[in-house]
Design a protein around this motif. Sequence first.
Motif, PDB file in Angstrom:
ATOM      1  N   GLN A   1      34.185  45.675  33.572  1.00 51.05           N
ATOM      2  CA  GLN A   1      35.279  44.703  33.495  1.00 51.05           C
ATOM      3  C   GLN A   1      36.524  45.277  34.156  1.00 51.05           C
ATOM      4  O   GLN A   1      36.555  46.458  34.508  1.00 51.05           O
ATOM      5  N   SER A   2      37.523  44.417  34.298  1.00 49.25           N
ATOM      6  CA  SER A   2      38.725  44.852  35.004  1.00 49.25           C
ATOM      7  C   SER A   2      39.883  43.913  34.703  1.00 49.25           C
ATOM      8  O   SER A   2      39.673  42.733  34.394  1.00 49.25           O
ATOM      9  N   THR A   3      41.101  44.452  34.822  1.00 48.69           N
ATOM     10  CA  THR A   3      42.267  43.571  34.718  1.00 48.69           C
ATOM     11  C   THR A   3      42.653  43.027  36.098  1.00 48.69           C
ATOM     12  O   THR A   3      43.539  42.191  36.210  1.00 48.69           O
TER      13      THR A   3
ATOM     14  N   GLU B   1      31.172  42.120  35.827  1.00 51.04           N
ATOM     15  CA  GLU B   1      31.669  40.841  35.303  1.00 51.04           C
ATOM     16  C   GLU B   1      33.175  40.695  35.530  1.00 51.04           C
ATOM     17  O   GLU B   1      33.876  40.063  34.739  1.00 51.04           O
ATOM     18  N   VAL B   2      33.681  41.295  36.611  1.00 55.99           N
ATOM     19  CA  VAL B   2      35.139  41.345  36.790  1.00 55.99           C
ATOM     20  C   VAL B   2      35.780  39.976  37.067  1.00 55.99           C
ATOM     21  O   VAL B   2      36.991  39.842  36.968  1.00 55.99           O
ATOM     22  N   TYR B   3      34.951  38.963  37.392  1.00 63.28           N
ATOM     23  CA  TYR B   3      35.513  37.610  37.627  1.00 63.28           C
ATOM     24  C   TYR B   3      35.267  36.669  36.446  1.00 63.28           C
ATOM     25  O   TYR B   3      35.391  35.458  36.594  1.00 63.28           O
ATOM     26  N   SER B   4      34.915  37.218  35.276  1.00 61.40           N
ATOM     27  CA  SER B   4      34.520  36.373  34.144  1.00 61.40           C
ATOM     28  C   SER B   4      35.576  35.338  33.755  1.00 61.40           C
ATOM     29  O   SER B   4      35.246  34.267  33.260  1.00 61.40           O
TER      30      SER B   4
ATOM     31  N   SER C   1      30.739  47.035  48.114  1.00 62.65           N
ATOM     32  CA  SER C   1      30.704  48.470  47.788  1.00 62.65           C
ATOM     33  C   SER C   1      29.426  48.947  47.107  1.00 62.65           C
ATOM     34  O   SER C   1      29.171  50.155  47.063  1.00 62.65           O
ATOM     35  N   TYR C   2      28.623  48.031  46.543  1.00 64.48           N
ATOM     36  CA  TYR C   2      27.478  48.487  45.746  1.00 64.48           C
ATOM     37  C   TYR C   2      26.558  49.455  46.508  1.00 64.48           C
ATOM     38  O   TYR C   2      26.239  50.535  46.028  1.00 64.48           O
ATOM     39  N   SER C   3      26.103  49.011  47.683  1.00 63.53           N
ATOM     40  CA  SER C   3      25.074  49.807  48.370  1.00 63.53           C
ATOM     41  C   SER C   3      25.646  51.150  48.824  1.00 63.53           C
ATOM     42  O   SER C   3      24.950  52.172  48.759  1.00 63.53           O
TER      43      SER C   3
ATOM     44  N   GLY D   1      40.172  51.089  37.499  1.00 64.08           N
ATOM     45  CA  GLY D   1      39.645  49.894  38.162  1.00 64.08           C
ATOM     46  C   GLY D   1      38.170  49.712  37.847  1.00 64.08           C
ATOM     47  O   GLY D   1      37.478  50.659  37.438  1.00 64.08           O
ATOM     48  N   GLY D   2      37.702  48.485  38.049  1.00 59.22           N
ATOM     49  CA  GLY D   2      36.284  48.202  37.856  1.00 59.22           C
ATOM     50  C   GLY D   2      35.442  49.002  38.840  1.00 59.22           C
ATOM     51  O   GLY D   2      34.331  49.424  38.532  1.00 59.22           O
ATOM     52  N   LYS D   3      35.996  49.241  40.003  1.00 63.46           N
ATOM     53  CA  LYS D   3      35.254  49.965  41.042  1.00 63.46           C
ATOM     54  C   LYS D   3      34.873  51.367  40.572  1.00 63.46           C
ATOM     55  O   LYS D   3      33.768  51.823  40.805  1.00 63.46           O
TER      56      LYS D   3
ATOM     57  N   SER E   1      29.876  35.721  40.655  1.00 59.69           N
ATOM     58  CA  SER E   1      29.653  36.461  41.894  1.00 59.69           C
ATOM     59  C   SER E   1      30.749  36.363  42.955  1.00 59.69           C
ATOM     60  O   SER E   1      31.268  35.289  43.250  1.00 59.69           O
ATOM     61  N   ASN E   2      31.031  37.507  43.526  1.00 59.19           N
ATOM     62  CA  ASN E   2      31.768  37.608  44.785  1.00 59.19           C
ATOM     63  C   ASN E   2      30.698  37.944  45.826  1.00 59.19           C
ATOM     64  O   ASN E   2      30.045  38.992  45.686  1.00 59.19           O
ATOM     65  N   PRO E   3      30.384  37.144  46.841  1.00 58.03           N
ATOM     66  CA  PRO E   3      31.235  36.105  47.408  1.00 58.03           C
ATOM     67  C   PRO E   3      30.843  34.659  47.112  1.00 58.03           C
ATOM     68  O   PRO E   3      31.472  33.753  47.645  1.00 58.03           O
TER      69      PRO E   3
HETATM   70  N1  PLP Z   1      33.474  44.033  41.590  1.00 58.16           N
HETATM   71  C1  PLP Z   1      33.662  42.999  42.425  1.00 58.16           C
HETATM   72  C2  PLP Z   1      32.592  41.987  42.545  1.00 58.16           C
HETATM   73  C3  PLP Z   1      34.835  42.895  43.176  1.00 58.16           C
HETATM   74  O1  PLP Z   1      35.023  41.861  43.993  1.00 58.16           O
HETATM   75  C4  PLP Z   1      35.818  43.907  43.036  1.00 58.16           C
HETATM   76  C5  PLP Z   1      37.046  43.882  43.857  1.00 58.16           C
HETATM   77  O2  PLP Z   1      37.164  43.177  44.815  1.00 58.16           O
HETATM   78  C6  PLP Z   1      35.577  44.941  42.129  1.00 58.16           C
HETATM   79  C7  PLP Z   1      34.395  44.984  41.425  1.00 58.16           C
HETATM   80  C8  PLP Z   1      36.559  46.068  41.922  1.00 58.16           C
HETATM   81  O3  PLP Z   1      37.698  45.626  41.296  1.00 58.16           O
HETATM   82  P1  PLP Z   1      38.804  46.630  40.752  1.00 58.16           P
HETATM   83  O4  PLP Z   1      38.396  48.007  41.096  1.00 58.16           O
HETATM   84  O5  PLP Z   1      40.077  46.230  41.407  1.00 58.16           O
HETATM   85  O6  PLP Z   1      38.805  46.414  39.280  1.00 58.16           O
END
Ligand code: PLP
Length: 386
Positions: free
Chosen positions: A230-232, A202-205, A125-127, A97-99, A172-174
């Motif tokens: 990145q992420s699927t 860049e997971v929402y690219s 999750s960043y902080s 995962g991107g996380k 960006s999320n959100p």
């Molecule tokens: N980055 C952002 C901004 C996200 O919103 C999320 C998931 O909500 C992730 C990373 C992590 O995504 P994943 O681990 O499912 O690839």
Amino acid sequence: MKFADRLKIEPSATVTINSIALQKKQQGIRVYNLAAGECIIDSPEIVKEAALKAIREDKIKYPPVAGLAELRQAASSWLNELYSTSYSPKETIVTAGGKYGIYSSCEAMINEGDEAIIIAPFWVSYSEIVKLFGGIPKIIQTKEENHWKVNLDELKNNITDKTKILIINNASNPTGTLYSKKEIEDVLKLAQEKGITIISDEVYSGLVYEGEFISFGSFKEYKDNVIVIQSTSKNFAMTGWRIGFLFANEEIIKNITLLQSQTTSGAPTPGQWTALAAIQNYKEVMPNINKEMKKRRDLFYDTFNKLFNTNITKAESALYAFIGLPHLTSLSADSATFCKQLLEEANVASVPGIAFGVEGYVRFSFGEKEDELQQALQQLYKYIHS
Ligand code: PLP
């Protein structure tokens, strides 16, 4: 039991809301889901077939730590073709995962006491990830009237001798904010001057509806200073498979591979074969998901603006509407109280702005199916006007 001090972090707010909503559902309560952090959409047949084929062929043993060679090759070509980057397979690692890509980047870069600049509103999750490694999150607030973008002077003013990384989320999320080429170049230049590594999430690219997505990794002169996540999960609607990617120079990839070898041992093998099929067919898969999510975004905002008599601008990207509390209630509730009551009393799940570091806002997701969005918005309206 005496646990380690590093556990003094906040639980993920989005995961918490989703768990409460799930619990309610298990009790047979109808929950209206405006909190989904994913596209609620069936996987394309090509992807489902690839998953079944991987299992039938018993492709379920340990993967190479950095990922299947085929997938590293396909993922780097995918990014290079779509976003004008120039990553080789050796500059690509498959992560769970991107996380996990963000987690392992922080693990590789942060020493006790190092500062990490994070721009609010930020992904929840960043902080907490930064804190896990003894880092100090340095939060820079942005404003809706500035399209939630960080100002270069403010960025400069927040850099100290201890600043090690800058985490930036484009798209960006959100908020759905997208950075322009000039804005990205300015940030990259500053970071290079100051010796700061940029982790560009860049997971929402692929979920961009207006404007142009530009990758922080696409500027060759700054490439060594950037880690692209990145992420699927979102781009291919494959959250549960837990397949993401990290693109960076070979030295960074080698070190992340080392960390991965002593932690996850790599991303799940069946997921990697499934992701390979998705990525090899990205020209077909990604536009379909984008088209569907744009339809849902339009429906969400059109319905909301009509019901609440507002004129809120649609998010340019991602899956969320970040809406100010004054549009929702005249009561002076904080966002956490508002969302808690909304879930408890009206069974509508949403996420409070405070979870993203900004008070006075609520995040609604438009990742759900159209019918669900319609019903959830009606329920929200009924609750607010009751
Ligand atoms: N980055 C952002 C901004 C996200 O919103 C999320 C998931 O909500 C992730 C990373 C992590 O995504 P994943 O681990 O499912 O690839």
